[in-house]
Design an enzyme around this catalytic site. Structure first.
Site, PDB file in Angstrom:
ATOM      1  N   HIS A   1      43.838  36.119  40.404  1.00  0.00           N
ATOM      2  CA  HIS A   1      42.666  35.229  39.721  1.00  0.00           C
ATOM      3  C   HIS A   1      42.719  35.746  38.165  1.00  0.00           C
ATOM      4  CE1 HIS A   1      38.628  34.112  38.473  1.00  0.00           C
ATOM      5  NE2 HIS A   1      38.575  33.261  39.457  1.00  0.00           N
TER       6      HIS A   1
ATOM      7  N   ASP B   1      41.108  44.106  43.651  1.00  0.00           N
ATOM      8  CA  ASP B   1      40.192  43.012  43.325  1.00  0.00           C
ATOM      9  C   ASP B   1      39.591  42.410  44.801  1.00  0.00           C
ATOM     10  OD1 ASP B   1      38.759  40.571  43.395  1.00  0.00           O
ATOM     11  OD2 ASP B   1      40.134  39.553  41.883  1.00  0.00           O
TER      12      ASP B   1
ATOM     13  N   GLN C   1      37.467  38.194  47.123  1.00  0.00           N
ATOM     14  CA  GLN C   1      37.529  37.344  48.455  1.00  0.00           C
ATOM     15  C   GLN C   1      37.713  38.172  49.847  1.00  0.00           C
ATOM     16  OE1 GLN C   1      37.530  34.069  48.226  1.00  0.00           O
ATOM     17  NE2 GLN C   1      37.648  34.018  46.275  1.00  0.00           N
TER      18      GLN C   1
ATOM     19  N   LYS D   1      29.922  35.677  46.585  1.00  0.00           N
ATOM     20  CA  LYS D   1      30.674  35.001  47.620  1.00  0.00           C
ATOM     21  C   LYS D   1      30.331  35.813  48.882  1.00  0.00           C
ATOM     22  CE  LYS D   1      34.428  34.852  43.950  1.00  0.00           C
ATOM     23  NZ  LYS D   1      34.298  33.227  43.755  1.00  0.00           N
TER      24      LYS D   1
ATOM     25  N   CYS E   1      41.411  28.832  39.033  1.00  0.00           N
ATOM     26  CA  CYS E   1      41.666  30.187  38.200  1.00  0.00           C
ATOM     27  C   CYS E   1      42.579  30.878  38.525  1.00  0.00           C
ATOM     28  CB  CYS E   1      40.267  30.852  38.195  1.00  0.00           C
ATOM     29  SG  CYS E   1      38.745  30.147  37.555  1.00  0.00           S
TER      30      CYS E   1
END
Length: 394
Positions: free
Chosen positions: A111, A187, A190, A213, A351
């Site tokens: 991202h 990261d 997700q 999220k 993104c």
């Protein structure tokens, strides 16, 4: 809690089919009620006052932060509250003492929030090495290992692709980093909402994620550190132990990273969101996403004029499926799905523009992303609507 029973907690699902959870998930009633309770019953600042409301708010906030930390298996580390994953990654960038000649390794799967901060370091003489995935979004670990040099200070990778749904082997990547004496940032924006996550088992040094999220409110997130070895992004009220006209001493632990008033109601709400997910069970969440993704991939792949991006349904993945419709711009497809069947999906570059260029998709893709409130019937409705689209353009 059974997944079949949770849809009542998401009123939006009565009127439409929401398949954009990779951008922002819906929020269940119990999370909203928990935040309202703070505002109506014990609203006060934390870590500052001694009156009864301040004491209650401080206790609830700290318990909430501990609950979020426990949800990702981070009890032995430090969790700093942030507004989102982007801020968490930025805090790592700002908190390390970079020197000219240092190197960072990242990937084309990232991202923009886990790519642009590293590219910006080039202005300070830091080199950035970018590892490319194959067409299905898989990384060759040999390529990543070859990119890690003696000068590499940090490797930064996504846990799960927000475009292709691919889950990266972060434990193996952590092993490479530790063998080579470099740090690893993951990261988890997700992955935390959809997979059982244990940061201690992963072996990373920094883990970043967002609350919005994972059923929580916007404006919440976290930066987990194996060791609190970063300089704080901000200093000020709440982050100090003592202050004189000549200087200051930072507070220990998480507190030193949380200058100013934190998102109190938000973190209390996020803790309730983690409890909600625990009630369902993260293994159940994972299996549900995999089942819906497999159904969607198989259904779309059988249609003329439809190209599904990424690995097949047998690959470890989250419930993110990207596809294109021949002869139609992704934004056009998304608009038709909304207007014709009240199906809400994401369209465009997500993104991840460098990844799109790598995959030969200048306009991006249509992306459907599932979560606990989605059903097989909704997936079938998406497939049927896309099939009707494909018939029009053949």
């Amino acid at each position: 809690m059974r997944l079949e029973d949770c849809r009542a907690d998401f009123p939006i699902t009565r009127d439409l089919i929401y398949l954009d959870s990779a951008a922002t998930s819906l929020t269940p009633k119990p999370v909203v009620q928990t935040m309202v309770e703070y505002d109506l019953r014990y609203r006060a600042n934390v870590g500052r006052g001694v009156h009864r409301l301040a004491a209650v708010a401080t206790h609830r906030y700290r318990d909430a932060r501990d609950a979020v930390k426990s949800f990702i298996g981070g009890e032995d580390g430090t969790l700093a509250v942030t507004r989102n994953t982007t801020e968490a990654i930025g805090a790592v960038v700002a908190g390390l003492a970079w020197q000219r000649g240092d190197r960072v390794v990242t990937t084309l799967l990232e991202h923009h929030s886990n790519l642009l901060p590293w590219l910006r370091l080039r202005e300070r003489g830091v080199a950035v090495d970018i590892v490319q995935p194959d067409a299905d979004g898989r990384l060759d670990l040999a390529d990543l290992e070859a990119a890690v040099r003696d000068e590499t200070r940090l490797v930064a990778v996504t846990h799960a692709s927000n475009v292709l749904g691919t889950v990266l082997p972060v434990r193996e990547i952590a092993g490479i980093c530790h063998d080579r004496g470099t740090r690893l940032l993951v990261d988890g924006a997700q992955s935390v909402p959809h997979l059982p996550v244990d940061v201690a088992d992963i072996g990373c040094d920094y883990f970043c994620f967002s609350g919005h999220k994972m059923l929580g409110p916007t404006g919440t997130g976290g930066l987990w550190m194996r060791r609190p070895d970063l300089e704080p992004l901000f200093v000020g009220g709440g982050a100090v132990e003592s202050v004189t006209a000549g200087g200051y001493t930072l507070a220990p632990g998480e507190q030193r990273y949380e200058a100013g008033t934190p998102p109190i109601a938000g973190i209390i709400g996020l803790a309730r969101a983690t409890a909600y997910l625990r009630e369902i069970g993260m293994d159940t969440v994972r299996r549900h996403d995999e089942r819906l993704a497999a159904r969607l991939i198989d259904g779309l792949a059988a249609l003329d004029g439809i190209t599904v991006m990424g690995a097949d349904a047998e690959t470890e993945r989250i419930g993110v499926v990207s596809f294109t419709v021949r002869g139609m711009h992704p934004h056009e497809v998304a608009q038709v799905l909304d207007e014709a069947a009240a199906i809400l999906v994401r369209s465009g570059h997500h993104c991840c523009q460098p990844l799109m260029e790598h995959l030969g998709l200048p306009d991006g893709t249509v992306r459907a992303s599932t979560y606990i409130y989605n059903t097989e019937e909704e997936i079938d409705m998406l497939i049927a609507t896309v099939e009707e689209l494909s018939r029009r353009i053949v």
